[in-house]
Design a protein around this motif. Structure first.
Motif, PDB file in Angstrom:
ATOM      1  N   ASN A 124     -18.129   3.253  -9.367  1.00 25.12           N
ATOM      2  CA  ASN A 124     -18.949   4.107 -10.226  1.00 25.12           C
ATOM      3  C   ASN A 124     -18.345   4.247 -11.618  1.00 25.12           C
ATOM      4  O   ASN A 124     -19.019   4.062 -12.617  1.00 25.12           O
ATOM      5  CB  ASN A 124     -19.111   5.488  -9.592  1.00 25.12           C
ATOM      6  CG  ASN A 124     -20.241   5.512  -8.586  1.00 25.12           C
ATOM      7  OD1 ASN A 124     -21.406   5.466  -8.953  1.00 25.12           O
ATOM      8  ND2 ASN A 124     -19.909   5.535  -7.314  1.00 25.12           N
ATOM      9  N   PHE A 125     -17.038   4.609 -11.650  1.00 21.70           N
ATOM     10  CA  PHE A 125     -16.414   4.931 -12.937  1.00 21.70           C
ATOM     11  C   PHE A 125     -16.111   3.697 -13.792  1.00 21.70           C
ATOM     12  O   PHE A 125     -16.153   3.781 -15.015  1.00 21.70           O
ATOM     13  CB  PHE A 125     -15.113   5.718 -12.718  1.00 21.70           C
ATOM     14  CG  PHE A 125     -15.333   7.097 -12.148  1.00 21.70           C
ATOM     15  CD1 PHE A 125     -16.560   7.725 -12.267  1.00 21.70           C
ATOM     16  CD2 PHE A 125     -14.314   7.774 -11.501  1.00 21.70           C
ATOM     17  CE1 PHE A 125     -16.778   8.983 -11.748  1.00 21.70           C
ATOM     18  CE2 PHE A 125     -14.516   9.039 -10.982  1.00 21.70           C
ATOM     19  CZ  PHE A 125     -15.754   9.646 -11.099  1.00 21.70           C
ATOM     20  N   VAL A 126     -15.776   2.583 -13.153  1.00 19.23           N
ATOM     21  CA  VAL A 126     -15.429   1.393 -13.945  1.00 19.23           C
ATOM     22  C   VAL A 126     -16.656   0.491 -14.127  1.00 19.23           C
ATOM     23  O   VAL A 126     -17.101   0.260 -15.244  1.00 19.23           O
ATOM     24  CB  VAL A 126     -14.259   0.612 -13.297  1.00 19.23           C
ATOM     25  CG1 VAL A 126     -13.931  -0.634 -14.108  1.00 19.23           C
ATOM     26  CG2 VAL A 126     -13.033   1.497 -13.175  1.00 19.23           C
ATOM     27  N   GLU A 127     -17.194   0.001 -13.026  1.00 21.63           N
ATOM     28  CA  GLU A 127     -18.259  -0.991 -13.142  1.00 21.63           C
ATOM     29  C   GLU A 127     -19.560  -0.394 -13.687  1.00 21.63           C
ATOM     30  O   GLU A 127     -20.210  -0.995 -14.532  1.00 21.63           O
ATOM     31  CB  GLU A 127     -18.510  -1.662 -11.775  1.00 21.63           C
ATOM     32  CG  GLU A 127     -17.632  -2.860 -11.489  1.00 21.63           C
ATOM     33  CD  GLU A 127     -16.206  -2.489 -11.123  1.00 21.63           C
ATOM     34  OE1 GLU A 127     -15.934  -1.284 -10.983  1.00 21.63           O
ATOM     35  OE2 GLU A 127     -15.348  -3.378 -11.002  1.00 21.63           O
ATOM     36  N   PHE A 128     -19.931   0.774 -13.189  1.00 27.44           N
ATOM     37  CA  PHE A 128     -21.219   1.368 -13.574  1.00 27.44           C
ATOM     38  C   PHE A 128     -21.114   2.120 -14.919  1.00 27.44           C
ATOM     39  O   PHE A 128     -21.860   1.833 -15.858  1.00 27.44           O
ATOM     40  CB  PHE A 128     -21.660   2.298 -12.443  1.00 27.44           C
ATOM     41  CG  PHE A 128     -22.924   3.074 -12.705  1.00 27.44           C
ATOM     42  CD1 PHE A 128     -24.049   2.446 -13.222  1.00 27.44           C
ATOM     43  CD2 PHE A 128     -23.000   4.428 -12.416  1.00 27.44           C
ATOM     44  CE1 PHE A 128     -25.222   3.160 -13.456  1.00 27.44           C
ATOM     45  CE2 PHE A 128     -24.165   5.150 -12.643  1.00 27.44           C
ATOM     46  CZ  PHE A 128     -25.272   4.514 -13.163  1.00 27.44           C
TER      47      PHE A 128
END
Lengths: 635, 78
Positions: A607-611
């Motif tokens: 969630n925090f990195v890719e999205f």
């Protein structure tokens, strides 16, 4: 759904004589975050009233802290404290004015008694420490004939050092080479005490410091007479001091029971008065009016206006102001049970008030990723039990508590995916109550890989849409267009790969997708400018979602291997059955702990990195309304 | 159970793909981990960011996994 609470900045102008009432009304409402007006007007300095409140608050909080620390190690009183709080909630103290409160605090004999008892206890504890030390020194010297009272001289240093027995021989050899030195030994189990008497002009530091030693302080007032006399008198003194200390402790505890709630109510009233007094310093003033500004949730404006008009007999003017220099604070209003997701979002970074709030996507996708990675009903149940236990033992505002809450919520998702995968501690059980066999992590691996990638594609595409909206809102048209072309690139690229590599599409559609992908790639590179290299992230981030399959597979395979090697069988005999059962459970708990930790970290990371990196700026400041919480008092 | 030479070579290739990714991840994480611990000694409240940075290189091993699966699929091992 994808916006943080809409905020407005307002300016409140009232008569100076009504300022106090305005502060009280705003404080009671708890809906405004105060700001000092930027208008060039007069402002007040720290008032005497604030100083007085601070003085009283320090006095009361000091007493509360003494009482709390005195019962900190006593579970019975900790429970009593909770009971007292509950009691206080049913018998609330009415809020007093400062005059009434200061009179009450000054005349509260119990408050002074807390400080007196504390001073007494400290004196006794210091004496106790001295007595125990004197006794321990005397005990080390019992086997030599000395008199502490005579161990002083104007011409000589008389010092006692404690050395390890193994070093004594070498020290004595060195000391024998020095003239005018008198040495007395006292050998104990592992250490030897040497009492040395030598002229004041002589220094033994060089000799002593090359060994492991402790210097004994012979100057204590309790070291008088022979060691045996000291031991006997110190025993009596320690007993007496401990008894006095215990009696003081009992008095403190009794004070705690009778007064803690009253003191906490003083502290609460003083705290409320102090924050109101400090708020008055934020007001700016003309000759007759007071002016304050602040951020409010837009939907609360009506209630704020009505309440202020009612409290100030309509002698108030409220206007909306536009502040382009300051960004509004961020307020996210989610149901209480989702608070742990907000905590994690805050832990990472809050969205700014003018950007897309992705928390609902996070709230929905995180349990799905987590559950898919664990995919075991047994692990879901075990992690639910573990998380409930952790929650009982940890602070509700801490990281562990909130992480455990996420584990609790996600445990249901793990159970759901476990049912879909027919995994119960690595074993299939669906056949006992349903014909549904679900996904097989060993044979359906290509489907699982596709599902993982589809999760990734959904989030990446959604992220690009959010990115487009954010950039458009911030009037960065070129970057907004780059997000749009990136969206087309990811979509057409996926079709091209699906058609070209896996033959999932017709030839014509594959060619068309490839042409669109190439064109959108060129456009993205041109429009992105210095951020052109981020295009590579589109591929790496999408592939990164394969970790859902990777970690899920690892968890399932380990569970399978544990079952294969250690499933207990009654036919092995009772001893082996118990042995295998213990190993079986231990290994499953271990695998579960690794899996739930990885599920949490990887779920957050996706969630925090890719999205989030597709659109998220973060750095929002949490809305902190001018408010208070009453526990021990009422208005 | 018999295994063809092609399948054996493909299996070794798949293993090497994971091996390379895992070693790369390990090297990257060792650097980030030690720097992260240094930061945590000064600012324990930054643990969230440290964990986040620590797990970023894991993408490398995922790439290894992807390549391994592609090899295994094309060789008909799975």
């Amino acid at each position: 759904m994808f916006r943080t609470e809409k905020m407005s900045k307002i300016r409140i102008i009232c008569l100076q004589e009504d300022m106090e009432n305005a502060i009280k009304a705003l404080h009671n409402l708890g809906m405004i975050e105060l700001r000092r007006s930027k208008l060039q007007l007069r402002e007040d300095q720290q008032s005497d009233y604030s100083n007085k409140l601070n003085e009283f608050l320090i006095k009361v909080d000091g007493a509360v802290s003494i009482l709390n620390s005195s019962i900190a190690s006593d579970k019975k009183y900790k429970n009593a404290k909770l009971k007292n709080i509950k009691k206080a909630q049913t018998q609330n103290q009415k809020h007093l004015s400062f005059e009434e409160l200061s009179k009450k605090i000054n005349s509260d004999a119990k408050l002074s008694e807390v400080y007196e008892l504390n001073t007494l206890r400290k004196t006794i504890e210091d004496e106790l420490k001295l007595a125990k030390y004197a006794k321990s020194v005397a005990e080390k010297l019992t086997n030599i004939d000395i008199n502490f009272s005579k161990l002083s001289s104007d011409l000589l240093h008389i010092k006692a050092f404690e050395f390890k027995n193994k070093d004594v021989k070498s020290i004595l050899k060195k000391l024998s080479a020095i003239k005018n030195i008198e040495v007395i030994h006292a050998k104990n189990k592992s250490d030897t005490v040497l009492i040395l008497a030598y002229p004041k002009e002589l220094s033994l530091d060089e000799i002593v410091k090359s060994y492991d030693y402790t210097e004994l302080d012979l100057s204590s007032k309790y070291l008088t007479g022979k060691p045996s006399q000291v031991i006997s008198s110190m025993k009596k003194l320690i007993e007496k001091l401990e008894s006095q200390n215990n009696s003081l402790m009992e008095k403190t505890k009794s004070l705690y029971e009778s007064s803690i709630v009253r003191f906490l109510s003083y502290s609460e009233m003083l705290g409320i008065e102090l924050s109101r007094s400090n708020a008055s310093l934020v007001f700016k003033k003309t000759d007759y009016t007071s002016i304050i500004e602040g951020w409010i949730p837009t939907k609360k404006q009506k209630i704020i206006t009505t309440t202020l008009e009612k409290s100030l007999n309509k002698k108030v003017f409220i206007e909306n102001i536009e502040d382009k220099e300051e960004l509004a604070p961020t307020l996210i209003n989610h149901p209480k049970f989702l608070r742990s997701f907000d905590y994690m979002l805050e832990f990472f970074s809050l969205p700014k008030s003018d950007e897309i709030d992705p928390s609902w996507i996070f709230i929905l996708s995180f349990p799905i990723f987590y559950g898919f990675m664990i995919s075991d009903v047994g692990y879901g149940i075990m992690s639910l039990i573990l998380a409930t236990f952790i929650k009982r033992k940890t602070d509700p505002n801490g990281l562990m508590y909130n992480t455990a809450t996420l584990w609790q919520i996600n445990a249901f998702s793990a159970m759901f995916f476990g049912f879909l995968s027919n995994q119960y501690l690595g074993m299939p059980f669906n056949q006992f109550f349903t014909g549904f066999q679900g996904l097989n992590w060993f044979t359906d691996i290509s489907y699982i890989a596709v599902i993982s990638i589809v999760f990734g594609l959904i989030q990446i595409l959604l992220g690009l849409v959010f990115g487009f909206i954010n950039e458009y809102r911030h009037h960065k048209r070129k970057l907004a267009a780059a997000k749009l072309t990136s969206f087309i690139l990811v979509l057409s690229g996926t079709f091209a790969i699906a058609g070209g590599l896996f033959g999932a599409l017709s030839y014509n559609l594959t060619i068309l997708s490839t042409i669109v992908a190439i064109l959108s790639l060129i456009l993205t590179l041109v429009l992105s400018g210095e951020r052109a290299l981020e295009v590579i992230d589109l591929i790496s981030h999408t592939l990164s979602y394969m970790r859902i399959m990777g970690f899920g597979l690892a968890s399932v395979i380990i569970a399978f291997l544990i079952d294969f090697a250690f499933t207990p069988k009654l036919s092995d005999g009772p001893l082996l059955f118990i042995f295998y059962l213990v190993i079986f459970l231990l290994l499953h708990v271990l695998n579960m702990i690794v899996s739930i930790f990885e599920g949490l970290v990887q779920g957050l990371r996706l969630n925090f990195v890719e999205f989030f990196t597709k659109f998220y700026e973060g750095g929002g400041v949490k809305f902190k309304p001018f408010s208070y919480k009453r526990v021990y008092t009422k208005e | 159970m018999s295994i063809t030479l092609e399948a054996a070579i493909a299996s070794i290739g798949a293993g090497l793909a994971i091996f390379g990714g895992a070693v790369g991840t390990g090297i990257a994480q060792s650097g980030i981990g030690s720097a992260g611990m240094g930061l945590l000694a000064e600012k324990p409240e930054e643990i969230g960011k440290v964990i986040l940075f620590l797990v970023i290189p894991e993408t490398l091993v995922i790439f290894g996994l992807v390549i391994a699966i592609l090899i295994a699929l094309s060789a008909g091992i799975i």
